[in-house]
Design a protein around this motif. Structure first.
Motif, PDB file in Angstrom:
ATOM      1  N   ASP A 102      -8.195   9.741   4.382  1.00  0.00           N
ATOM      2  CA  ASP A 102      -7.396  10.900   4.759  1.00  0.00           C
ATOM      3  C   ASP A 102      -8.192  12.194   4.611  1.00  0.00           C
ATOM      4  N   ALA A 103      -8.999  12.285   3.561  1.00  0.00           N
ATOM      5  CA  ALA A 103      -9.811  13.489   3.349  1.00  0.00           C
ATOM      6  C   ALA A 103     -10.772  13.716   4.511  1.00  0.00           C
ATOM      7  N   ASN A 104     -11.209  12.635   5.138  1.00  0.00           N
ATOM      8  CA  ASN A 104     -12.122  12.739   6.272  1.00  0.00           C
ATOM      9  C   ASN A 104     -11.483  13.436   7.471  1.00  0.00           C
ATOM     10  N   THR A 105     -10.183  13.292   7.627  1.00  0.00           N
ATOM     11  CA  THR A 105      -9.505  13.879   8.781  1.00  0.00           C
ATOM     12  C   THR A 105      -8.754  15.168   8.451  1.00  0.00           C
ATOM     13  N   ILE A 141       1.256  21.138   1.049  1.00  0.00           N
ATOM     14  CA  ILE A 141       2.577  20.508   1.044  1.00  0.00           C
ATOM     15  C   ILE A 141       2.654  19.379   2.068  1.00  0.00           C
ATOM     16  N   ARG A 142       2.239  19.665   3.285  1.00  0.00           N
ATOM     17  CA  ARG A 142       2.333  18.659   4.350  1.00  0.00           C
ATOM     18  C   ARG A 142       1.479  17.434   4.031  1.00  0.00           C
ATOM     19  N   SER A 143       0.248  17.668   3.584  1.00  0.00           N
ATOM     20  CA  SER A 143      -0.661  16.551   3.294  1.00  0.00           C
ATOM     21  C   SER A 143      -0.163  15.722   2.125  1.00  0.00           C
ATOM     22  N   ALA A 144       0.248  16.375   1.046  1.00  0.00           N
ATOM     23  CA  ALA A 144       0.688  15.643  -0.138  1.00  0.00           C
ATOM     24  C   ALA A 144       1.982  14.890   0.107  1.00  0.00           C
ATOM     25  N   ASP A 145       2.939  15.517   0.771  1.00  0.00           N
ATOM     26  CA  ASP A 145       4.204  14.831   1.010  1.00  0.00           C
ATOM     27  C   ASP A 145       4.018  13.625   1.932  1.00  0.00           C
ATOM     28  N   ALA A 146       3.212  13.782   2.971  1.00  0.00           N
ATOM     29  CA  ALA A 146       2.969  12.656   3.887  1.00  0.00           C
ATOM     30  C   ALA A 146       2.295  11.500   3.145  1.00  0.00           C
ATOM     31  N   MET A 147       1.328  11.803   2.279  1.00  0.00           N
ATOM     32  CA  MET A 147       0.640  10.744   1.544  1.00  0.00           C
ATOM     33  C   MET A 147       1.571  10.112   0.512  1.00  0.00           C
ATOM     34  N   GLU A 148       2.368  10.916  -0.161  1.00  0.00           N
ATOM     35  CA  GLU A 148       3.321  10.373  -1.126  1.00  0.00           C
ATOM     36  C   GLU A 148       4.273   9.388  -0.440  1.00  0.00           C
ATOM     37  N   LEU A 149       4.789   9.769   0.701  1.00  0.00           N
ATOM     38  CA  LEU A 149       5.692   8.898   1.442  1.00  0.00           C
ATOM     39  C   LEU A 149       4.982   7.617   1.878  1.00  0.00           C
ATOM     40  N   GLU A 150       3.750   7.745   2.372  1.00  0.00           N
ATOM     41  CA  GLU A 150       2.991   6.576   2.811  1.00  0.00           C
ATOM     42  C   GLU A 150       2.696   5.617   1.656  1.00  0.00           C
ATOM     43  N   LEU A 151       2.257   6.152   0.532  1.00  0.00           N
ATOM     44  CA  LEU A 151       1.818   5.296  -0.579  1.00  0.00           C
ATOM     45  C   LEU A 151       2.954   4.751  -1.428  1.00  0.00           C
ATOM     46  N   THR A 152       4.040   5.523  -1.562  1.00  0.00           N
ATOM     47  CA  THR A 152       5.077   5.133  -2.519  1.00  0.00           C
ATOM     48  C   THR A 152       6.469   4.969  -1.924  1.00  0.00           C
TER      49      THR A 152
END
Length: 157
Positions: A102-105, A141-152
């Motif tokens: 994700d950091a790459n994009t 906010i957008r990056s963290a929330d999207a990753m939180e939803l994806e991972l958990t």
């Protein structure tokens, strides 16, 4: 709390004064957040803590750090937003790899490990305008929330 309003055209309010020491809130950050009409509280570290409604009943936590880091002639402020808490001191390999992918994009910011928590961090010039701060908060906010939803599939943060 207020959602991020993109495209705010506010003049720079940072100024040279207001750089905080440990546990002391940087009053310049407070003035910028007030100008943006963002609701916040100051935590025990002197950082600005904000919670945003991101839709579908979800919220996202974000911190604007009061401390300013220096590298050469650069003075940097950080905006942090948590996305994942590991069950142990190390992230599982698939999670760590996903964060690197994700950091790459990511166009603005990247992932760091803060103890057992994955944080999305956006680094901006300490003298950035209110508009730049707003963009950094929005990106975190957008990056963290999207990753939180994806991972958990949860809404812990």
């Amino acid at each position: 709390m207020k959602k991020i309003a993109l495209g705010l055209a506010l003049a720079s309010l940072w100024g040279a004064a207001g750089v905080a020491s440990a546990n002391t809130p940087d009053r310049v950050v407070g003035r910028l957040l007030d100008a943006l009409k963002y609701e916040y509280e100051v935590d025990e570290d002197g950082d600005y803590k904000l919670v945003y409604a991101v839709g579908e009943g979800r919220t996202q936590l974000v911190f604007v750090r009061s401390s300013v880091e220096t590298f050469g002639n650069h003075h940097i402020r950080e905006v942090w937003s948590p996305a994942y808490r590991s069950p142990g001191p190390q992230f599982p390999a698939p999670v760590a790899n996903r964060l690197l992918e994700d950091a790459n994009t990511s166009k603005l910011g990247g992932w760091v490990k803060q103890g057992e928590t994955a944080m999305f961090v956006v680094k901006i010039d300490a003298d950035a305008s209110a508009e730049v701060l707003s963009d950094a908060i929005d990106a975190a906010i957008r990056s963290a929330d999207a990753m939180e939803l994806e991972l958990t599939s949860k809404d812990e943060f």
